[in-house]
Scaffold this motif. Structure first.
Motif, PDB file in Angstrom:
ATOM      1  N   HIS A 176       2.753  26.501  11.732  1.00  0.00           N
ATOM      2  CA  HIS A 176       1.491  27.027  11.220  1.00  0.00           C
ATOM      3  C   HIS A 176       0.979  28.165  12.111  1.00  0.00           C
ATOM      4  N   ILE A 177       1.044  27.979  13.408  1.00  0.00           N
ATOM      5  CA  ILE A 177       0.613  29.032  14.336  1.00  0.00           C
ATOM      6  C   ILE A 177       1.465  30.277  14.152  1.00  0.00           C
ATOM      7  N   ALA A 178       2.776  30.116  14.000  1.00  0.00           N
ATOM      8  CA  ALA A 178       3.667  31.262  13.808  1.00  0.00           C
ATOM      9  C   ALA A 178       3.338  32.004  12.518  1.00  0.00           C
ATOM     10  N   ILE A 179       3.027  31.269  11.466  1.00  0.00           N
ATOM     11  CA  ILE A 179       2.659  31.908  10.195  1.00  0.00           C
ATOM     12  C   ILE A 179       1.370  32.705  10.353  1.00  0.00           C
ATOM     13  N   VAL A 180       0.398  32.139  11.048  1.00  0.00           N
ATOM     14  CA  VAL A 180      -0.863  32.849  11.286  1.00  0.00           C
ATOM     15  C   VAL A 180      -0.618  34.100  12.122  1.00  0.00           C
ATOM     16  N   LEU A 181       0.269  34.012  13.111  1.00  0.00           N
ATOM     17  CA  LEU A 181       0.557  35.170  13.952  1.00  0.00           C
ATOM     18  C   LEU A 181       1.249  36.295  13.187  1.00  0.00           C
ATOM     19  N   TRP A 182       1.998  35.967  12.167  1.00  0.00           N
ATOM     20  CA  TRP A 182       2.715  36.984  11.401  1.00  0.00           C
ATOM     21  C   TRP A 182       1.834  37.652  10.346  1.00  0.00           C
ATOM     22  N   ARG A 183       0.636  37.127  10.099  1.00  0.00           N
ATOM     23  CA  ARG A 183      -0.275  37.771   9.148  1.00  0.00           C
ATOM     24  C   ARG A 183      -0.707  39.124   9.698  1.00  0.00           C
ATOM     25  N   LYS A 184      -1.260  39.936   8.817  1.00  0.00           N
ATOM     26  CA  LYS A 184      -1.684  41.276   9.236  1.00  0.00           C
ATOM     27  C   LYS A 184      -2.848  41.239  10.203  1.00  0.00           C
ATOM     28  N   ARG A 185      -3.809  40.343   9.960  1.00  0.00           N
ATOM     29  CA  ARG A 185      -4.993  40.272  10.816  1.00  0.00           C
ATOM     30  C   ARG A 185      -5.197  38.827  11.234  1.00  0.00           C
ATOM     31  N   VAL A 186      -5.283  38.618  12.534  1.00  0.00           N
ATOM     32  CA  VAL A 186      -5.510  37.286  13.071  1.00  0.00           C
ATOM     33  C   VAL A 186      -6.978  36.942  12.913  1.00  0.00           C
ATOM     34  N   PRO A 187      -7.303  35.731  12.462  1.00  0.00           N
ATOM     35  CA  PRO A 187      -8.717  35.357  12.332  1.00  0.00           C
ATOM     36  C   PRO A 187      -9.455  35.507  13.658  1.00  0.00           C
ATOM     37  N   ARG A 238       0.655  44.717  19.072  1.00  0.00           N
ATOM     38  CA  ARG A 238       0.324  43.440  18.454  1.00  0.00           C
ATOM     39  C   ARG A 238       1.560  42.761  17.867  1.00  0.00           C
ATOM     40  N   VAL A 239       2.386  43.530  17.181  1.00  0.00           N
ATOM     41  CA  VAL A 239       3.606  42.958  16.593  1.00  0.00           C
ATOM     42  C   VAL A 239       4.527  42.448  17.691  1.00  0.00           C
ATOM     43  N   SER A 240       4.685  43.214  18.750  1.00  0.00           N
ATOM     44  CA  SER A 240       5.530  42.792  19.865  1.00  0.00           C
ATOM     45  C   SER A 240       4.978  41.539  20.527  1.00  0.00           C
ATOM     46  N   SER A 241       3.669  41.505  20.726  1.00  0.00           N
ATOM     47  CA  SER A 241       3.035  40.341  21.344  1.00  0.00           C
ATOM     48  C   SER A 241       3.181  39.104  20.471  1.00  0.00           C
ATOM     49  N   VAL A 295       5.772  33.814  19.105  1.00  0.00           N
ATOM     50  CA  VAL A 295       6.547  32.963  18.199  1.00  0.00           C
ATOM     51  C   VAL A 295       7.835  32.497  18.877  1.00  0.00           C
ATOM     52  N   LYS A 296       8.510  33.387  19.582  1.00  0.00           N
ATOM     53  CA  LYS A 296       9.727  33.003  20.319  1.00  0.00           C
ATOM     54  C   LYS A 296       9.421  31.925  21.344  1.00  0.00           C
TER      55      LYS A 296
END
Length: 190
Positions: free
Chosen positions: A37-48, A71-74, A79-80
């Motif tokens: 779930h955290i990984a899915i949230v991180l892959w969204r365009k905007r983090v809540p 942001r994408v790199s972070s 996720v890794k």
């Protein structure tokens, strides 16, 4: 081999299977689901809760190219790191649970180098307790930075030098066990 005196061997074997389910598979499933779930949230365009919603469109467009790449790199690093934490947990706890199941199902005679397997199985369980901060250190720049600050507090008795040559003093007080106040003050050294 020692067995609990009040239970039959089959009852102990069933108990060990329950331990495997509740102390290995259930936590593994829970952390896998939560980290997914955290990984899915991180892959969204905007983090809540991100600060972008407070910026004007002009400010946002200037920052978008560099911030987006960072942001994408972070997010990919995070996720890794989550995947590594789950895999390490699974690898560290499985040998000990396997050993216990084999012990009470009377299958240990078939295991070559039993003492070495038992030693490694127990060591892996303890190793998992200390490996997470090491993983965080190698995979998270923010954790590494904050760890250095915390470590410098321990080594310098509340004093840490900043790169500009000024002294930073940290004073930590606790009114009760739940509240912690940190006061930071800078003073230039001449």
């Amino acid at each position: 081999m020692c067995y609990p005196a009040l239970w039959e061997r089959r009852t102990v074997a069933n108990f060990q299977i329950c331990l495997l389910i509740f102390f290995y598979f259930l936590p593994l499933c829970i952390i896998t689901c939560l980290y997914t779930h955290i990984a899915i949230v991180l892959w969204r365009k905007r983090v809540p809760g991100s600060a972008e919603k407070h910026l004007r469109p002009v400010q946002l467009s200037k920052r978008k190219s560099t911030d987006s790449d960072n942001r994408v790199s972070s997010r990919r690093k995070a996720v890794k790191m989550l995947v590594v934490i789950v895999v390490v947990f699974a690898m560290c706890f499985l040998p000990n649970h396997t050993l216990n199941i084999l012990r009470y199902l009377e299958q240990l005679r078939k295991v070559p180098n039993l003492r070495m397997f038992a030693l490694i199985a127990h060591w892996c369980t303890f190793f998992n307790s200390c490996i997470n901060p090491i993983i965080y250190n190698f995979m998270s720049d923010k954790f590494r930075k904050e760890f250095r600050v915390a470590f410098s507090l321990c080594c310098h008795c509340g004093k840490a030098r900043t790169p500009r040559g000024s002294m930073v003093r940290y004073q930590m007080t606790a009114a009760n066990k739940r509240n912690l106040t940190v006061k930071i003050s800078n003073s230039n050294i001449k």
